[in-house]
Design a protein around this motif. Structure first.
Motif, PDB file in Angstrom:
ATOM      1  N   ARG A   1      11.825   1.547 -16.762  1.00  0.00           N
ATOM      2  CA  ARG A   1      11.938   0.715 -15.552  1.00  0.00           C
ATOM      3  C   ARG A   1      11.189  -0.609 -15.709  1.00  0.00           C
ATOM      4  O   ARG A   1      11.688  -1.665 -15.320  1.00  0.00           O
ATOM      5  CB  ARG A   1      11.407   1.504 -14.358  1.00  0.00           C
ATOM      6  CG  ARG A   1      11.539   0.809 -13.028  1.00  0.00           C
ATOM      7  CD  ARG A   1      11.146   1.726 -11.898  1.00  0.00           C
ATOM      8  NE  ARG A   1      12.169   2.732 -11.623  1.00  0.00           N
ATOM      9  CZ  ARG A   1      12.049   4.029 -11.948  1.00  0.00           C
ATOM     10  NH1 ARG A   1      10.968   4.473 -12.556  1.00  0.00           N
ATOM     11  NH2 ARG A   1      13.032   4.880 -11.663  1.00  0.00           N
ATOM     12  N   GLU A   2      10.008  -0.551 -16.288  1.00  0.00           N
ATOM     13  CA  GLU A   2       9.220  -1.790 -16.410  1.00  0.00           C
ATOM     14  C   GLU A   2       9.907  -2.802 -17.310  1.00  0.00           C
ATOM     15  O   GLU A   2       9.807  -4.018 -17.093  1.00  0.00           O
ATOM     16  CB  GLU A   2       7.805  -1.487 -16.919  1.00  0.00           C
ATOM     17  CG  GLU A   2       7.704  -0.821 -18.276  1.00  0.00           C
ATOM     18  CD  GLU A   2       7.817   0.702 -18.203  1.00  0.00           C
ATOM     19  OE1 GLU A   2       7.509   1.356 -19.221  1.00  0.00           O
ATOM     20  OE2 GLU A   2       8.211   1.221 -17.131  1.00  0.00           O
ATOM     21  N   ARG A   3      10.659  -2.333 -18.312  1.00  0.00           N
ATOM     22  CA  ARG A   3      11.383  -3.258 -19.194  1.00  0.00           C
ATOM     23  C   ARG A   3      12.578  -3.879 -18.472  1.00  0.00           C
ATOM     24  O   ARG A   3      12.902  -5.042 -18.675  1.00  0.00           O
ATOM     25  CB  ARG A   3      11.826  -2.537 -20.457  1.00  0.00           C
ATOM     26  CG  ARG A   3      10.662  -2.196 -21.396  1.00  0.00           C
ATOM     27  CD  ARG A   3      11.144  -1.536 -22.670  1.00  0.00           C
ATOM     28  NE  ARG A   3      12.027  -2.397 -23.448  1.00  0.00           N
ATOM     29  CZ  ARG A   3      12.659  -1.998 -24.548  1.00  0.00           C
ATOM     30  NH1 ARG A   3      12.527  -0.752 -24.979  1.00  0.00           N
ATOM     31  NH2 ARG A   3      13.437  -2.832 -25.198  1.00  0.00           N
ATOM     32  N   ILE A   4      13.233  -3.096 -17.613  1.00  0.00           N
ATOM     33  CA  ILE A   4      14.334  -3.648 -16.809  1.00  0.00           C
ATOM     34  C   ILE A   4      13.814  -4.766 -15.911  1.00  0.00           C
ATOM     35  O   ILE A   4      14.414  -5.845 -15.817  1.00  0.00           O
ATOM     36  CB  ILE A   4      14.988  -2.544 -15.956  1.00  0.00           C
ATOM     37  CG1 ILE A   4      15.648  -1.489 -16.846  1.00  0.00           C
ATOM     38  CG2 ILE A   4      16.021  -3.147 -14.998  1.00  0.00           C
ATOM     39  CD1 ILE A   4      16.184  -0.288 -16.088  1.00  0.00           C
ATOM     40  N   LEU A   5      12.693  -4.502 -15.253  1.00  0.00           N
ATOM     41  CA  LEU A   5      12.129  -5.497 -14.340  1.00  0.00           C
ATOM     42  C   LEU A   5      11.636  -6.726 -15.100  1.00  0.00           C
ATOM     43  O   LEU A   5      11.806  -7.858 -14.642  1.00  0.00           O
ATOM     44  CB  LEU A   5      10.995  -4.874 -13.527  1.00  0.00           C
ATOM     45  CG  LEU A   5      11.388  -3.651 -12.667  1.00  0.00           C
ATOM     46  CD1 LEU A   5      10.178  -3.118 -11.917  1.00  0.00           C
ATOM     47  CD2 LEU A   5      12.508  -4.004 -11.695  1.00  0.00           C
ATOM     48  N   ARG A   6      11.041  -6.513 -16.262  1.00  0.00           N
ATOM     49  CA  ARG A   6      10.578  -7.642 -17.081  1.00  0.00           C
ATOM     50  C   ARG A   6      11.732  -8.516 -17.526  1.00  0.00           C
ATOM     51  O   ARG A   6      11.596  -9.737 -17.661  1.00  0.00           O
ATOM     52  CB  ARG A   6       9.828  -7.124 -18.309  1.00  0.00           C
ATOM     53  CG  ARG A   6       8.323  -7.284 -18.219  1.00  0.00           C
ATOM     54  CD  ARG A   6       7.588  -7.214 -19.546  1.00  0.00           C
ATOM     55  NE  ARG A   6       8.166  -6.385 -20.572  1.00  0.00           N
ATOM     56  CZ  ARG A   6       7.832  -5.109 -20.790  1.00  0.00           C
ATOM     57  NH1 ARG A   6       6.958  -4.497 -20.008  1.00  0.00           N
ATOM     58  NH2 ARG A   6       8.384  -4.437 -21.778  1.00  0.00           N
ATOM     59  N   ALA A   7      12.895  -7.907 -17.722  1.00  0.00           N
ATOM     60  CA  ALA A   7      14.073  -8.660 -18.166  1.00  0.00           C
ATOM     61  C   ALA A   7      14.749  -9.409 -17.020  1.00  0.00           C
ATOM     62  O   ALA A   7      15.711 -10.142 -17.243  1.00  0.00           O
ATOM     63  CB  ALA A   7      15.072  -7.711 -18.822  1.00  0.00           C
ATOM     64  N   GLY A   8      14.242  -9.236 -15.803  1.00  0.00           N
ATOM     65  CA  GLY A   8      14.795  -9.961 -14.657  1.00  0.00           C
ATOM     66  C   GLY A   8      15.512  -9.099 -13.651  1.00  0.00           C
ATOM     67  O   GLY A   8      15.979  -9.598 -12.613  1.00  0.00           O
ATOM     68  N   GLY A   9      15.648  -7.802 -13.927  1.00  0.00           N
ATOM     69  CA  GLY A   9      16.292  -6.908 -12.975  1.00  0.00           C
ATOM     70  C   GLY A   9      15.475  -6.784 -11.693  1.00  0.00           C
ATOM     71  O   GLY A   9      14.252  -6.872 -11.713  1.00  0.00           O
ATOM     72  N   HIS A  10      16.175  -6.585 -10.583  1.00  0.00           N
ATOM     73  CA  HIS A  10      15.496  -6.428  -9.292  1.00  0.00           C
ATOM     74  C   HIS A  10      16.321  -5.475  -8.430  1.00  0.00           C
ATOM     75  O   HIS A  10      17.555  -5.582  -8.409  1.00  0.00           O
ATOM     76  CB  HIS A  10      15.336  -7.781  -8.586  1.00  0.00           C
ATOM     77  CG  HIS A  10      14.391  -7.722  -7.427  1.00  0.00           C
ATOM     78  ND1 HIS A  10      14.746  -7.208  -6.192  1.00  0.00           N
ATOM     79  CD2 HIS A  10      13.088  -8.105  -7.313  1.00  0.00           C
ATOM     80  CE1 HIS A  10      13.726  -7.278  -5.375  1.00  0.00           C
ATOM     81  NE2 HIS A  10      12.706  -7.812  -6.023  1.00  0.00           N
ATOM     82  N   PRO A  11      15.665  -4.540  -7.711  1.00  0.00           N
ATOM     83  CA  PRO A  11      16.432  -3.578  -6.897  1.00  0.00           C
ATOM     84  C   PRO A  11      17.344  -4.225  -5.868  1.00  0.00           C
ATOM     85  O   PRO A  11      18.349  -3.623  -5.472  1.00  0.00           O
ATOM     86  CB  PRO A  11      15.332  -2.753  -6.216  1.00  0.00           C
ATOM     87  CG  PRO A  11      14.139  -2.882  -7.095  1.00  0.00           C
ATOM     88  CD  PRO A  11      14.215  -4.256  -7.687  1.00  0.00           C
ATOM     89  N   MET A  12      17.005  -5.446  -5.417  1.00  0.00           N
ATOM     90  CA  MET A  12      17.825  -6.117  -4.416  1.00  0.00           C
ATOM     91  C   MET A  12      18.677  -7.239  -5.017  1.00  0.00           C
ATOM     92  O   MET A  12      19.335  -7.970  -4.286  1.00  0.00           O
ATOM     93  CB  MET A  12      16.947  -6.674  -3.292  1.00  0.00           C
ATOM     94  CG  MET A  12      16.281  -5.585  -2.459  1.00  0.00           C
ATOM     95  SD  MET A  12      15.269  -6.221  -1.115  1.00  0.00           S
ATOM     96  CE  MET A  12      16.532  -6.859  -0.011  1.00  0.00           C
ATOM     97  N   GLY A  13      18.648  -7.354  -6.316  1.00  0.00           N
ATOM     98  CA  GLY A  13      19.467  -8.358  -6.978  1.00  0.00           C
ATOM     99  C   GLY A  13      18.781  -9.717  -7.061  1.00  0.00           C
ATOM    100  O   GLY A  13      17.637  -9.857  -6.670  1.00  0.00           O
TER     101      GLY A  13
END
Length: 350
Positions: free
Chosen positions: A265-277
């Motif tokens: 999850r932390e890598r997804i968020l670091r890459a710019g992902g966000h639960p709300m887009g």
């Protein structure tokens, strides 16, 4: 209250026909609620920011910005309602407890019931919440959580001090026909194209759902059942699911077989992902810390009987095939999938 005759000749009380105001009647909850209120014979008005709506001639329109107390006060001046449903949350600016209180104060003194649409998010976090559990504190870092919890506390103080006839409902993730949020459709778009589903972390975060029809039925019960003023109700399917189980349920409804790409999850968020887009990776707002609730009170008092999740999803999937309003953008997911090691791929988990 009217009455009708049962098969054994006794009189049965029918629910009263009421003047109802729905604050925010043109989106997901409000649209479904207005339909059922009209079906039950109530006189319905909606309060919204636009000058017109497409809900039919039977629905009166009141234009106001409920986040502007003076606008709201002017719009409601001289009008009287038996029931108010407060459904709206402004995701851009937030809807604060003070704004909710201003709405409640403008409701007049002859109100039968004020039904406030809260959320399980009001608890802040944690599992197996009962309605009597403490809500999130006033300084909670998430504005949505903070505003819902503070709004409930304000409304219940009004009940304690003045007898204000509030009922609050706390649903989790709402799914079903007419969903304007990119949730069920997010997964069905990908499943139908044979794309793998990105699984944040181990996919074992718990999620809880409720069908829009079941939530609306609870909204109606909240005005028809006696002695519920001052009460909160958790409105949800009794059994939470893991994220993997939820995706597998979406897949069964569509007749597809899911596959997963696990990403930390932390890598997804670091890459710019966000639960709300805008860079969604697991449906709008779906990848959140788990909050689950117990629904015994709603089952007992409101006779709450939710539809089976699989059955509700199949009905929703049929609607999606005819009405899908979304245009998927796979660019962000493609950037993750392209760099995923072979070990990240998997078939459905047990």
């Amino acid at each position: 209250m009217g009455s009708s005759t049962t098969t054994n000749g006794s009189k049965r009380q029918e629910p009263a026909k009421r003047k109802v105001l729905v604050i925010g009647g043109t989106l997901f909850i409000g649209r479904a609620l207005v339909k059922e209120l009209l079906k039950a014979g109530h006189e319905v008005s909606i309060l919204h920011r636009k000058t017109r709506h497409d809900l039919g001639k039977k629905v009166a329109s009141i234009t106001a910005d409920r986040n502007d107390p003076e606008s709201l006060k002017r719009a409601l001046a001289g009008k009287a309602f038996d029931v108010i449903y407060d459904n709206v949350y402004d995701w851009e600016r937030g809807t604060t407890a003070a704004q909710v209180e201003a709405t409640a104060r403008a409701a007049g003194s002859n109100l039968h019931r004020y039904v406030f649409m809260s959320s399980v998010a009001a608890y802040g976090d944690g599992l197996n919440h009962h309605e009597g559990d403490a809500l999130a504190p006033d300084d909670h870092p998430d504005a949505y959580v903070r505003n819902k919890a503070m709004s409930e506390r304000t409304l219940f103080r009004m009940h304690q001090r003045d007898g204000f006839p509030v009922v609050t409902l706390r649903p989790p993730f709402i799914y079903g026909i007419g969903n304007p949020f990119y949730r069920e459709a997010f997964f069905w778009d990908r499943l139908r194209e044979g794309r793998p589903i990105i699984l944040p972390g181990d996919g074992r975060r718990l999620m809880q759902f409720v069908n829009i029809k079941d939530l609306v039925a609870a909204c109606i019960k909240a005005i028809d059942v006696d002695d519920v003023e001052g009460h909160a109700f958790n409105i949800a399917n009794p059994r939470p699911l893991t994220q993997v189980e939820a995706v597998e349920a979406f897949a069964r409804a569509s007749g597809k077989e899911p596959s997963f790409v696990r990403w930390p999850r932390e890598r997804i968020l670091r890459a710019g992902g966000h639960p709300m887009g805008p860079k969604l990776y697991f449906g709008f707002y779906f990848d959140m810390p788990a909050i689950t609730v117990v629904v015994n009170k709603a089952q007992r008092v409101l006779k709450f009987k939710p539809v089976d999740f699989g059955t509700g999803l199949k009905e929703t999937y049929r609607w999606y095939l005819r009405n899908n309003p979304f245009k998927p953008d796979y660019a962000f997911e493609d950037s993750l999938i392209a760099t995923a090691p072979a070990s990240a791929y998997s078939a459905p988990l047990d």
